[in-house]
Design a protein around this motif. Structure first.
Motif, PDB file in Angstrom:
ATOM      1  N   ALA A  43      -6.573 -43.116  -7.441  1.00 27.29           N
ATOM      2  CA  ALA A  43      -7.866 -43.404  -6.059  1.00 27.29           C
ATOM      3  C   ALA A  43      -7.319 -43.446  -4.710  1.00 27.29           C
ATOM      4  N   ALA A  44      -6.613 -44.562  -4.459  1.00 27.60           N
ATOM      5  CA  ALA A  44      -5.340 -44.641  -3.376  1.00 27.60           C
ATOM      6  C   ALA A  44      -4.826 -43.103  -3.139  1.00 27.60           C
ATOM      7  N   PHE A  45      -4.757 -42.639  -3.437  1.00 26.37           N
ATOM      8  CA  PHE A  45      -3.961 -40.877  -3.392  1.00 26.37           C
ATOM      9  C   PHE A  45      -5.289 -40.601  -3.423  1.00 26.37           C
ATOM     10  N   TRP A  46      -6.362 -40.431  -3.757  1.00 28.55           N
ATOM     11  CA  TRP A  46      -7.224 -38.938  -3.376  1.00 28.55           C
ATOM     12  C   TRP A  46      -7.803 -39.810  -1.863  1.00 28.55           C
ATOM     13  N   ARG A  47      -8.724 -40.940  -2.107  1.00 33.40           N
ATOM     14  CA  ARG A  47      -8.923 -41.890  -0.510  1.00 33.40           C
ATOM     15  C   ARG A  47      -7.668 -41.299   0.395  1.00 33.40           C
ATOM     16  N   ASP A  48      -6.606 -41.411   0.382  1.00 30.63           N
ATOM     17  CA  ASP A  48      -6.313 -40.716   1.515  1.00 30.63           C
ATOM     18  C   ASP A  48      -6.264 -39.650   1.583  1.00 30.63           C
ATOM     19  N   GLU A  49      -5.906 -38.344   0.841  1.00 31.26           N
ATOM     20  CA  GLU A  49      -6.071 -37.577   0.197  1.00 31.26           C
ATOM     21  C   GLU A  49      -6.992 -36.139   0.966  1.00 31.26           C
ATOM     22  N   TYR A  50      -7.935 -36.789   1.158  1.00 30.21           N
ATOM     23  CA  TYR A  50      -9.828 -36.430   1.158  1.00 30.21           C
ATOM     24  C   TYR A  50      -9.580 -36.808   2.545  1.00 30.21           C
ATOM     25  N   ARG A  51      -9.252 -38.032   3.192  1.00 37.71           N
ATOM     26  CA  ARG A  51      -9.144 -37.843   4.764  1.00 37.71           C
ATOM     27  C   ARG A  51      -8.586 -37.268   5.448  1.00 37.71           C
ATOM     28  N   LEU A  52      -7.457 -36.727   4.492  1.00 36.85           N
ATOM     29  CA  LEU A  52      -5.966 -36.227   5.350  1.00 36.85           C
ATOM     30  C   LEU A  52      -7.081 -34.663   5.634  1.00 36.85           C
ATOM     31  N   ASP A  53      -7.702 -33.852   4.612  1.00 41.07           N
ATOM     32  CA  ASP A  53      -8.590 -32.745   4.850  1.00 41.07           C
ATOM     33  C   ASP A  53      -9.816 -32.782   5.394  1.00 41.07           C
ATOM     34  N   ALA A  54      -9.758 -34.009   5.837  1.00 46.35           N
ATOM     35  CA  ALA A  54     -11.445 -34.126   6.775  1.00 46.35           C
ATOM     36  C   ALA A  54     -10.956 -33.940   8.165  1.00 46.35           C
ATOM     37  N   ARG A  55      -9.257 -34.372   7.988  1.00 42.66           N
ATOM     38  CA  ARG A  55      -9.310 -34.619   8.950  1.00 42.66           C
ATOM     39  C   ARG A  55      -8.518 -33.265   9.710  1.00 42.66           C
ATOM     40  N   ILE A  56      -7.875 -31.727   8.887  1.00 44.36           N
ATOM     41  CA  ILE A  56      -7.230 -31.068   8.748  1.00 44.36           C
ATOM     42  C   ILE A  56      -8.478 -30.252   9.488  1.00 44.36           C
TER      43      ILE A  56
END
Length: 359
Positions: free
Chosen positions: A82-95
């Motif tokens: 869950a922590a991985f996905w939280r940061d991964e999805y936030r990175l995708d939005a940032r990109i």
């Protein structure tokens, strides 16, 4: 040695995913380090362009580290995933909202999380070697990293076909489906990357872009749009089998090998994504779905069968589409209370929208 490398060359900053033996699969640490670099470059006036590539000659990125997710879901409490996905999805939005041109070189294999760190970029380049897929239903999971957002925007029902079957596509189809912007032969990539150090992205692209190959899916739009417009997966399979076309028959047979639960949740997620609007809202939905998948049996079983034991014989639970109820599907979309991802469309106001990026 780090699993992600950073360097600058002239006006361009470079991200190199550096796990070639694992096909550059993303780890949590890689996600965090990329985000840190984007923060630094956003405020560095000497950096005008960001470029992401993958080490080795097999591809940009095969996705997330699903072995780690398997172990966490099987033996842990899901907190790490869950922590991985939280940061991964936030990175995708940032990109997607990054205020400087973000150039993704989608050469070779680009799957799952690899789509997340590339297909949301402003400039997405494919080659004759590109093979792009969201194959999650085959491991009992659902397209994430903004995949349901991208697939929902594809023409007609092409995105539904790709999301349910997990089929891989080449450069022509990636352009047709809106997952890429430009075709450049792989032999021209070194020159393109070198030129980004000296010239604006627009000029460099114009210098190297070539006419793309034909889109294979274009010839199948009739049956894809007609069959996948159905309201449920059972009807989609029925329509595919009734078409009498070999490609439609093959698609139906493929669907029947996937996780029945993942198929139904994926169809629901794609339909809802069309109504949600901005990427951030879709990522919020995907986070709910992903966390729910951690407590369902098919994710662990699918990764076991495809990646761990490699027997390619998953035992899905439930085994058939008919056994998956509406309640089974709906639980994947339940609110998470204080554990929501919490991305908001207002994020675009602070980081700039794609339309505002000068490239």
């Amino acid at each position: 040695m780090s699993d992600v490398l950073f360097h600058t060359a002239g006006r361009a900053a470079h991200i190199t995913l550096d796990r070639p033996r694992a096909l550059n699969a993303l780890t949590h640490d890689m996600v965090l380090r990329i985000d840190e670099a984007l923060t630094a470059w956003e405020h560095d006036p000497s950096v005008e362009t960001v470029v992401i590539t993958g080490a080795g000659d097999r591809g940009l990125c095969a996705g997330g580290d699903i072995r780690a997710i398997h172990d966490d879901a099987r033996d842990g409490d899901g907190t790490a995933s869950a922590a991985f996905w939280r940061d991964e999805y936030r990175l995708d939005a940032r990109i997607a909202r990054y205020p400087k041109p973000y150039v993704a070189v989608m050469d070779g294999i680009v799957m799952g999380g690899g789509v997340g760190v590339s297909a949301h970029g402003r400039v997405r380049i494919v080659t004759e070697r590109s093979r792009i897929a969201m194959p999650e239903t085959g491991i009992g999971f659902v397209p994430d990293v903004g995949g349901t957002y991208l697939l929902a925007l594809a023409p007609g029902e092409l995105g539904t076909h790709l999301g349910l079957t997990g089929a891989g596509i080449g450069a022509g189809d990636a352009l047709l489906c809106g997952l890429a912007d430009h075709y450049v032969p792989s032999s021209a990539l070194p020159g393109l990357v070198d030129d980004l150090a000296e010239a604006p992205v627009r000029d460099v692209i114009a210098r190297h872009v070539q006419p793309p190959p034909d889109a294979a899916l274009a010839a199948h739009r009739d049956w894809i749009d007609a069959c996948y417009a159905a309201d449920d997966v059972e009807e989609i399979v029925h329509r595919l089998l009734a078409r009498g076309e070999p490609a439609a028959q093959e698609a139906a047979e493929t669907l029947l090998t996937k996780s029945p639960t993942a198929l139904k949740v994926t169809l629901a997620a794609l339909r809802r994504a069309r109504r949600l609007g901005p990427l951030e809202r879709v990522l919020d939905q995907e986070y709910r779905v992903s966390r729910a998948a951690l407590t369902a049996p098919d994710l662990v079983e699918g990764i076991r069968a495809q990646v761990i034991d490699k027997d390619r014989a998953p035992r899905w639970s439930p085994e058939t589409l008919a056994e998956v109820t509406e309640a089974d599907v709906e639980r994947f979309f339940l609110p998470l209370g204080g554990h929501e991802l919490g991305l908001e469309p207002g994020l675009a106001e602070t980081t700039g929208t794609a339309a505002e990026v000068v490239w």
